[in-house]
Design a protein around this motif. Structure first.
Motif: not given
Length: 287
Positions: A46-47, A52-53, A63-66, A70-73
């Motif tokens: 994830i990190k 990379e992204f 994208p704030s939602d993405l 990721l942070e939530s996961l």
């Protein structure tokens, strides 16, 4: 068209349909065969993906939602690891039967909880109804590294019989927590009182021996069992056994005979660690 020719075509079509069905099922099996990474590897991935992204998105709005997903996961995975202590290291599944509304898949899981490792194998029967999908676990097999603990063996047998994975993981988390707590306690006392504390079976054993180097033959054994019943309820059980030379026994008969009862009283009053440490100090000072 002649009937015989029609029959030949129909047979050929049927043969092709069967081959297509076989290849489709084989492809599905190969797609379902998978190995899951450990929770730590998922977090690292994830990190890495985030880096990379972010690198690719320089100059563009991230994208704030993405990012939030990721942070939530990442937060959820960290919480589950810390809360349960359970980490899965591998998982594979394979379809062994598939019909119109019925699918049977064989699963293999392995992982660890604190310092205990486990392996699971079971079949999951999924039945598709008009409104929902029902699932039943069958042929459950569990392997745990818990030595020759009869309580654990009975619990595992009961869990395999009822196919209750939820009970298994809930009880495993509690049992492994006590198992790790006992190991750390033994390590602590051995390090702090090396001349008094002996671990005949090492840190993974269920007892320690207390000896005073100045009193030959005097031994106190603290037994620390972790009881788990067939329903998965976990309870620590401690007791004190004595081995005393005859000359010491004649001098202090009442004190030695009452030692186990007094130790149990200390457990209730002060808790496990304080009770054990007080006893170690008494043995170390004995002359």
């Amino acid at each position: 068209m002649d009937n015989s020719i029609c029959q030949v075509y129909e047979d050929e079509i049927q043969s092709l349909e069967e081959e297509i069905k076989f290849l489709a099922e084989k492809y599905e099996d190969s797609q379902q065969e998978s190995t899951f990474f450990s929770d730590e590897e998922i977090l690292v991935s994830i990190k890495s993906f985030q880096r990379e992204f972010q690198g690719e998105s320089k100059g563009h709005e991230f994208p704030s939602d993405l990012k939030a997903q990721l942070e939530s996961l990442e937060t959820d995975l960290s919480f589950l690891m810390k809360f349960t202590g359970i980490q899965f290291t591998s998982h594979s599944k394979k379809t062994v039967e598939k019909a119109r509304n019925r699918t049977v898949r064989k699963h293999r899981l392995s992982g660890n909880c604190c310092s205990l490792s486990f392996q699971l194998e079971f079949q999951l029967l999924e039945v598709q109804n008009k409104e929902n999908v029902s699932a039943v676990i069958t042929d459950l097999s569990i392997i745990m590294e818990s030595g020759e603990d009869s309580d654990v063996s009975k619990f595992v047998s009961s869990t395999e019989e009822h196919g209750n994975l939820l009970t298994f993981f809930r009880s495993l988390s509690s049992y492994a927590e006590w198992y790790e707590h006992r190991r750390c306690s033994f390590l602590h006392f051995k390090g702090k009182y090396p001349d008094v504390v002996t671990l005949p079976e090492g840190l993974l054993g269920d007892y320690i021996i207390l000896r005073n180097p100045k009193v030959s033959g005097l031994e106190l054994m603290i037994v620390w069992k972790i009881h788990i019943d067939e329903e998965g309820r976990t309870t620590p059980v401690l007791d004190l056994l004595t081995k005393v030379p005859e000359q010491v026994l004649e001098q202090k008969m009442a004190t030695i005979e009452n030692a186990p009862a007094r130790f149990r009283s200390m457990l209730l009053l002060f808790g496990i660690e304080t009770a054990i440490e007080n006893l170690i100090k008494v043995v170390g000072l004995e002359k």
